[in-house]
Design an enzyme around this catalytic site. Structure first.
Site, PDB file in Angstrom:
ATOM      1  N   HIS A   1      -8.828   1.019 -42.192  1.00 28.81           N
ATOM      2  CA  HIS A   1      -9.007   2.465 -42.371  1.00 28.81           C
ATOM      3  C   HIS A   1      -8.060   3.184 -41.432  1.00 28.81           C
ATOM      4  O   HIS A   1      -7.880   2.798 -40.276  1.00 28.81           O
ATOM      5  CB  HIS A   1     -10.454   2.881 -42.110  1.00 28.81           C
ATOM      6  CG  HIS A   1     -11.057   2.282 -40.878  1.00 28.81           C
ATOM      7  ND1 HIS A   1     -11.523   1.001 -40.829  1.00 28.81           N
ATOM      8  CD2 HIS A   1     -11.245   2.800 -39.643  1.00 28.81           C
ATOM      9  CE1 HIS A   1     -11.984   0.737 -39.622  1.00 28.81           C
ATOM     10  NE2 HIS A   1     -11.820   1.822 -38.872  1.00 28.81           N
TER      11      HIS A   1
ATOM     12  N   ARG B   1     -15.179  11.786 -44.760  1.00 34.16           N
ATOM     13  CA  ARG B   1     -15.369  12.256 -43.380  1.00 34.16           C
ATOM     14  C   ARG B   1     -16.098  11.194 -42.555  1.00 34.16           C
ATOM     15  O   ARG B   1     -17.057  10.579 -43.041  1.00 34.16           O
ATOM     16  CB  ARG B   1     -16.126  13.591 -43.362  1.00 34.16           C
ATOM     17  CG  ARG B   1     -15.325  14.686 -44.019  1.00 34.16           C
ATOM     18  CD  ARG B   1     -15.854  16.080 -43.785  1.00 34.16           C
ATOM     19  NE  ARG B   1     -15.121  17.005 -44.665  1.00 34.16           N
ATOM     20  CZ  ARG B   1     -13.923  17.513 -44.396  1.00 34.16           C
ATOM     21  NH1 ARG B   1     -13.324  17.245 -43.258  1.00 34.16           N
ATOM     22  NH2 ARG B   1     -13.314  18.318 -45.268  1.00 34.16           N
TER      23      ARG B   1
HETATM   24  P1  AMP Z   1     -13.047   1.738 -36.041  1.00 30.08           P
HETATM   25  O1  AMP Z   1     -13.792   1.722 -34.737  1.00 30.08           O
HETATM   26  O2  AMP Z   1     -11.582   2.025 -35.906  1.00 30.08           O
HETATM   27  O3  AMP Z   1     -13.329   0.480 -36.848  1.00 30.08           O
HETATM   28  O4  AMP Z   1     -13.622   2.964 -36.852  1.00 30.08           O
HETATM   29  C1  AMP Z   1     -14.771   2.879 -37.638  1.00 30.08           C
HETATM   30  C2  AMP Z   1     -15.208   4.286 -37.923  1.00 30.08           C
HETATM   31  O5  AMP Z   1     -16.093   4.253 -39.021  1.00 30.08           O
HETATM   32  C3  AMP Z   1     -15.943   4.956 -36.765  1.00 30.08           C
HETATM   33  O6  AMP Z   1     -15.246   6.145 -36.398  1.00 30.08           O
HETATM   34  C4  AMP Z   1     -17.323   5.255 -37.352  1.00 30.08           C
HETATM   35  O7  AMP Z   1     -17.858   6.472 -36.891  1.00 30.08           O
HETATM   36  C5  AMP Z   1     -17.036   5.286 -38.849  1.00 30.08           C
HETATM   37  N1  AMP Z   1     -18.156   4.999 -39.717  1.00 30.08           N
HETATM   38  C6  AMP Z   1     -19.036   3.971 -39.610  1.00 30.08           C
HETATM   39  N2  AMP Z   1     -19.903   3.989 -40.646  1.00 30.08           N
HETATM   40  C7  AMP Z   1     -19.579   5.058 -41.411  1.00 30.08           C
HETATM   41  C8  AMP Z   1     -20.114   5.623 -42.592  1.00 30.08           C
HETATM   42  N3  AMP Z   1     -21.169   5.084 -43.232  1.00 30.08           N
HETATM   43  N4  AMP Z   1     -19.530   6.727 -43.099  1.00 30.08           N
HETATM   44  C9  AMP Z   1     -18.462   7.288 -42.475  1.00 30.08           C
HETATM   45  N5  AMP Z   1     -17.902   6.793 -41.352  1.00 30.08           N
HETATM   46  C10 AMP Z   1     -18.456   5.703 -40.811  1.00 30.08           C
END
Ligand code: AMP
Length: 116
Positions: A102, A31
């Protein structure tokens, strides 16, 4: 950023906690820590791949597995009938902030198009 200081590699290695919803030998789904929808799950390969630009021909099955798994998780989360969105951002202009690929799986609310 190398895999040594990659946030999502730390989740893969167990050095950083995550709310894992599914994992197998090639990927992990957990999540999002800052959800932008009632359901917001990230699917990542265990192997460090920084951006979509770094995918190779041999990664076709891995990419397919990310999408198929997203569809199965969406069904498990009760999103399949109403609908959901999957997104992979590539590099800064698209909003990528974590440089380990991701797939975002988001659902549980109506979404607009085009995205910002
Ligand atoms: P992006 O901006 O497409 O690179 O998405 C990165 C996503 O990773 C964002 O939606 C963040 O909220 C999420 N994120 C960052 N650190 C974590 C973490 N430790 N656990 C879960 N999600 C994370």
């Amino acid at each position: 950023m190398s895999e040594h200081d990659c946030l999502f590699c730390k989740i893969v290695n167990g050095d950083l906690g995550a709310d894992i919803v599914y994992e197998n030998e090639s990927l992990i789904a957990f999540r999002d820590i800052n959800p932008i929808a009632p359901t917001h799950i990230l699917l990542i390969p265990r192997r460090h791949v920084a951006t979509m630009n770094d995918l190779q021909d041999g990664d076709a099955s891995l990419v397919g597995e990310l999408f198929l798994t997203a569809a199965r998780i969406a069904a498990n989360e009760g999103l399949a009938e109403d609908g959901y969105r999957v997104v992979m951002n590539c590099n800064e202009a698209a909003g990528q902030s974590v440089f380990h690929i991701h797939l975002h799986l988001m659902g549980g609310r109506a979404m607009t198009w085009p995205p910002g």
